[in-house]
Design a protein around this motif. Structure first.
Motif, PDB file in Angstrom:
ATOM      1  N   ASP A 118       0.839  -1.345   0.016  1.00  0.00           N
ATOM      2  CA  ASP A 118      -0.008   0.108  -0.033  1.00  0.00           C
ATOM      3  C   ASP A 118       0.804   1.239   0.297  1.00  0.00           C
ATOM      4  OD1 ASP A 118      -2.137  -1.607   0.185  1.00  0.00           O
ATOM      5  OD2 ASP A 118      -3.074  -0.765   2.036  1.00  0.00           O
ATOM      6  N   ARG A 129      -3.733  11.177  -4.317  1.00  0.00           N
ATOM      7  CA  ARG A 129      -4.245   9.815  -4.860  1.00  0.00           C
ATOM      8  C   ARG A 129      -4.257   8.960  -3.951  1.00  0.00           C
ATOM      9  NH1 ARG A 129      -1.105  10.837 -10.281  1.00  0.00           N
ATOM     10  NH2 ARG A 129      -2.632  11.800 -11.695  1.00  0.00           N
ATOM     11  N   PRO A 130      -5.258   8.273  -3.408  1.00  0.00           N
ATOM     12  CA  PRO A 130      -5.337   7.243  -2.316  1.00  0.00           C
ATOM     13  C   PRO A 130      -4.914   6.039  -2.849  1.00  0.00           C
ATOM     14  CG  PRO A 130      -7.628   7.720  -3.091  1.00  0.00           C
ATOM     15  CD  PRO A 130      -6.888   8.553  -3.654  1.00  0.00           C
ATOM     16  N   ALA A 131      -4.405   5.238  -1.833  1.00  0.00           N
ATOM     17  CA  ALA A 131      -3.864   3.776  -2.403  1.00  0.00           C
ATOM     18  C   ALA A 131      -4.089   2.828  -1.372  1.00  0.00           C
ATOM     19  CB  ALA A 131      -2.527   3.750  -2.927  1.00  0.00           C
ATOM     20  N   GLY A 132      -4.920   1.741  -1.569  1.00  0.00           N
ATOM     21  CA  GLY A 132      -5.414   0.754  -0.535  1.00  0.00           C
ATOM     22  C   GLY A 132      -5.696   1.354   0.756  1.00  0.00           C
ATOM     23  N   VAL A 183       2.415   1.690  -3.431  1.00  0.00           N
ATOM     24  CA  VAL A 183       1.461   2.222  -4.476  1.00  0.00           C
ATOM     25  C   VAL A 183       1.185   3.841  -4.144  1.00  0.00           C
ATOM     26  CG1 VAL A 183      -0.759   2.013  -5.570  1.00  0.00           C
ATOM     27  CG2 VAL A 183       0.752  -0.025  -4.945  1.00  0.00           C
ATOM     28  N   ARG A 198       1.554   6.691  -6.768  1.00  0.00           N
ATOM     29  CA  ARG A 198       0.836   7.457  -7.446  1.00  0.00           C
ATOM     30  C   ARG A 198       1.083   8.949  -6.952  1.00  0.00           C
ATOM     31  NH1 ARG A 198      -4.281   3.577  -5.898  1.00  0.00           N
ATOM     32  NH2 ARG A 198      -3.760   2.046  -7.460  1.00  0.00           N
TER      33      ARG A 198
END
Lengths: 265, 265
Positions: free
Chosen positions: B49, B154-157, B52, B56
């Protein structure tokens, strides 16, 4: 219709046409000026190794977007698109072996799959042409020559392998221009990794590329080598994940951003 | 001895001194011209997470090195170094709460831990000074002011959060120089994310930073905002992983490469 007829179409219109199954050919020349991307889809279990490999080897592996596991929408480079249908042709790999080349992958999709989109050399070739640097394989109407080198990538988890490079013969007087023009685009392979003598990076016979087609090197040309997007796929396939999907060569994903959106200056 | 006395010492000599427990203070000014890095250590379960999220959001989260799980050697930026002892002070986090600030973390190490080193603004501040652009908080001898913005990462997991920025007041005539000088370093935050009116990025009171110290903004200065390495740590702590280790603020990891090694042109 041929690809060049869609040079001025929008990326979303072309993706929709492909998604409807109306185009199954190669994409070079379509939506000119917009980024085209390599696709790698892996189970979540392998995604971490792949991402670390890409992070450690950013020149051959420039990641443009990563989907959430099970989600086929690349929400950064193409909101609303669907990686399962929006490419014209795919390759299905099992245990590192190519088993199928379908035109959509809906039936292969799984909840644990992660999609990676990686920059490709089409972007910096546009920059070369704009800088009035000729691109030999485009002039010849063939594929770019690619070579395995003795430059080792930095390994990551289960992934390792040599850097693969693409080569473009550049007239000596234009080599610095080629370096500067492509150096503006570190997100899509950037500046060359080597200029000149192929033997210095372990290439034995420049006339016999490992992938793609040989191109003529004229009197006064210097061979110039760029990191190539085949590198991560080659490392991946060599490590034989139980399941993977990639684009078929030349059948790329067309992204919304323009090449110029990735320029650093 | 103070940090500036080690300005011309080598990164490896300073790391060895720190590893022997002979230096437990902040690192700014040491091994001048070499990259200093933020440290985040996470269990493998959270590392994907985080990676990523960083991928991003590359401007606030420039990753310089990632260790293999259980291996404390950052083999890209400092072969032979040991992330467990080579920083002067650490922070131990449990469920997002700070629980301890030890000077080494040998007893906390586990086989599933992954270390991330991220670029920090010291590198581009060097570029500003070399370009004759003054850096206010260095002149004042205080910490840089940092602010939460309304720019969403930008979100991730499991990770999401706002971008945190650092601010440097720049005389108006030098703003373009500041942009160009830092734009050369995309791997360490790069060009500013905003120039001018703080309200446009959701900062209500420029005199009251969320982190660090306020600095004077003089007549004719323009506030210039850069993505800040506090962003990933803030997003991480907000999502409360069961266990994490970071550097203590100002107590950075000193890498072998020079700042200039990360310049793109």
């Amino acid at each position: 219709m041929k690809a060049a007829d869609f040079a001025s179409a929008s990326p979303s219109a072309i993706r929709a046409m492909i998604g409807r199954g109306e185009w199954t050919g190669p994409t070079p020349g379509m939506a000119k000026g917009h980024v085209q991307a390599n696709l790698v889809i892996l189970p979540r279990d392998w995604a971490y190794d792949f991402l670390v490999f890409a992070q450690r080897n950013p020149k051959p592996c420039p990641i443009l977007d990563i989907t959430e596991p099970g989600d086929s929408e690349p929400s950064i480079v193409a909101p609303g698109a669907d990686l399962r249908i929006d490419l014209p042709r795919y390759r299905i790999w099992r245990d590192g072996e190519l088993v199928e080349e379908p035109t959509e992958i809906t039936s292969h999709w799984r909840d644990d799959l992660v999609g990676f989109l990686l920059g490709c050399s089409f972007s910096f070739e546009g920059a070369l042409l704009e800088a009035s640097v000729p691109v030999r394989h485009i002039e010849c109407g063939c594929n770019v020559p690619m070579y395995r080198t003795d430059i080792a990538c930095r390994p990551a988890g289960r992934l390792s392998g040599p850097m693969v490079v693409s080569m473009r013969p550049i007239p000596a007087s234009l080599v610095t221009r080629a370096v500067l023009a492509t150096g503006r685009f570190p997100a899509v392979h950037g500046a060359p990794v080597h200029i000149g003598d192929p033997a210095l990076i372990g290439i034995e016979d420049i006339a016999r590329p490992d992938f793609g087609d040989a191109v003529p090197i004229n009197e006064g040309d210097v061979p110039v080598f760029w990191a190539c997007g085949v590198t991560p796929q080659a490392a991946l396939m060599a490590s034989r994940p139980p399941f993977a999907i990639t684009h078929a060569p030349g059948h790329m994903f067309i992204c919304d951003p323009k090449d110029s959106d990735y320029a650093v200056f």
